[in-house]
Design an enzyme around this catalytic site. Structure first.
Site, PDB file in Angstrom:
ATOM      1  N   GLY A 241     -51.380  33.712  56.453  1.00 39.89           N
ATOM      2  CA  GLY A 241     -50.864  34.787  55.624  1.00 39.89           C
ATOM      3  C   GLY A 241     -51.495  36.147  55.905  1.00 39.89           C
ATOM      4  O   GLY A 241     -52.529  36.260  56.583  1.00 39.89           O
ATOM      5  N   HIS A 242     -50.895  37.172  55.337  1.00 32.42           N
ATOM      6  CA  HIS A 242     -51.301  38.562  55.594  1.00 32.42           C
ATOM      7  C   HIS A 242     -52.757  38.819  55.186  1.00 32.42           C
ATOM      8  O   HIS A 242     -53.247  38.315  54.182  1.00 32.42           O
ATOM      9  CB  HIS A 242     -50.378  39.529  54.848  1.00 32.42           C
ATOM     10  CG  HIS A 242     -50.418  39.375  53.353  1.00 32.42           C
ATOM     11  ND1 HIS A 242     -51.324  40.016  52.556  1.00 32.42           N
ATOM     12  CD2 HIS A 242     -49.656  38.636  52.525  1.00 32.42           C
ATOM     13  CE1 HIS A 242     -51.125  39.696  51.298  1.00 32.42           C
ATOM     14  NE2 HIS A 242     -50.104  38.845  51.252  1.00 32.42           N
ATOM     15  N   ASN A 243     -53.435  39.568  56.030  1.00 35.79           N
ATOM     16  CA  ASN A 243     -54.828  39.982  55.813  1.00 35.79           C
ATOM     17  C   ASN A 243     -55.827  38.838  55.804  1.00 35.79           C
ATOM     18  O   ASN A 243     -56.980  39.020  55.397  1.00 35.79           O
ATOM     19  CB  ASN A 243     -54.976  40.805  54.529  1.00 35.79           C
ATOM     20  CG  ASN A 243     -54.356  42.182  54.656  1.00 35.79           C
ATOM     21  OD1 ASN A 243     -53.267  42.411  54.120  1.00 35.79           O
ATOM     22  ND2 ASN A 243     -54.992  43.077  55.371  1.00 35.79           N
ATOM     23  N   SER A 261     -55.080  37.007  52.487  1.00 32.96           N
ATOM     24  CA  SER A 261     -56.473  37.429  52.298  1.00 32.96           C
ATOM     25  C   SER A 261     -57.454  36.271  52.197  1.00 32.96           C
ATOM     26  O   SER A 261     -58.444  36.334  51.464  1.00 32.96           O
ATOM     27  CB  SER A 261     -56.590  38.326  51.056  1.00 32.96           C
ATOM     28  OG  SER A 261     -55.792  39.481  51.195  1.00 32.96           O
TER      29      SER A 261
END
Length: 328
Positions: A241-243, A261
């Site tokens: 997932g993002h970050n 994150s």
């Protein structure tokens, strides 16, 4: 077809040769299926009992095992049979699909792209504006590399892969078929209009010697970067997932996933189908068992299992107690 004498194989794996076989070795094979002229591998006692009835001409075995080679058969003792297997499989590896020309005439390459020496670009691939391919990058047919992306030396991208804009990829990486790098992260917020999309303006940064399996996805960061450190190995059908930030030499097995994150330290192992909650940190050297659900930080070196995941030893005791209650 490649073949090696048993002496040549012994030299490759740097082992101790016991016994002899006259046949050249034409292929490696698992012990139950091996036939005359093939070599097999025995890493533990579970498979050692199968050697007496095996048709293989030779076996590479762990040095701790005590076996007899048998008539016209050979054993090669090594410190680690699995690592020796890796060396031998590389020696027997068939040639990759060949390119008739380095850059296929149907490939579309923007005039601003910089293509290094020795690069190969297959049919119907797209290379966007300001893309930089360093030396000896191999891009198989039907790959899309969007604007402002950089790909390091000796990296291989297999067919169907899409690399979105502003991605940074290191050297000696392998992306298997249909990998997605840099798609939007999953972000929506309820509003009067329904669900408002959260735009992701970051990118993906991937280190050196990273391998990503078929149909896996690495989403771009919301603000900054999603990061995969040097040496990470990602199986098929994995979601990052993002970050999220992965340290060096992390392993993620098939169908596992990181929400947004998530932070992994160095050398973290994520088992198949494990799920990691957003904003969770799994510290260096920790292991998450297959099918587990992590909803809280995991200390360094700890092994956790279950749903929700907890210390492996404590979880095993809990499962035993529940089983006893069910039987009483």
């Amino acid at each position: 077809m490649k073949s090696f004498t048993i002496q040549e194989i012994n030299s490759l794996v740097k082992g101790e040769l016991i016994g002899a076989c006259a046949e050249n070795i034409s292929a490696p094979e698992q012990i139950e299926k091996a036939i005359k002229g093939q070599v097999t591998f025995i890493g533990n006692r579970k498979f050692a009992r199968l050697w007496e009835n095996s048709n293989a001409s030779a076996a590479i075995i762990d040095e701790k095992l005590d076996l007899e080679p048998g008539e016209n058969k050979a054993l090669i003792k090594v410190k680690n049979a699995d690592l020796a297997m890796a060396i031998l499989l590389e020696a027997f590896e068939p040639a990759s699909p060949s390119f008739s020309v380095n850059i296929h005439p149907t490939a579309v390459i923007d005039s601003s792209a910089k293509i290094g020496e020795g690069c190969k670009i297959g049919a119907n691939s797209y290379i966007g504006k300001n893309v930089v391919l360093k030396d000896n990058v191999t891009i198989y047919p039907n790959v899309s590399v969007f604007d402002d992306t950089t790909i390091g030396n000796n990296t291989t991208i297999w067919s169907g892969t899409v690399i979105r804009e502003r991605t940074e990829i290191g050297s000696n990486c392998i992306f298997h078929t249909n990998v997605s790098i840099g798609a939007d992260g999953f972000g929506y917020r309820p509003s009067e209009q329904g669900l408002t999309k959260i735009i992701h303006i970051g990118n993906v940064v991937i280190g050196n010697y990273v391998e990503i399996g078929a149909n896996s996805c690495v989403d771009r960061g919301k603000f900054s970067s999603t990061i995969l450190g040097d040496g990470c190995k990602i199986d098929n059908l994995v979601q990052i997932g993002h970050n999220s930030v992965l340290g060096k030499f992390c392993i993620m097995a098939g169908n596992s996933g990181l929400a947004g994150s998530v932070t992994l330290g160095d050398g973290v192992v994520i088992g198949g189908s494990a799920s990691i909650k957003d904003h969770t940190t799994i510290h260096s050297g920790a292991t998450v068992g297959a099918g587990s659900g992590v909803i809280a930080d995991v200390p360094a070196g700890k092994t956790v299992v279950g749903y929700p995941a907890a210390d492996a030893r404590e979880k095993m005791k809990e499962w035993v107690a529940i089983r006893r209650l069910a039987r009483s």
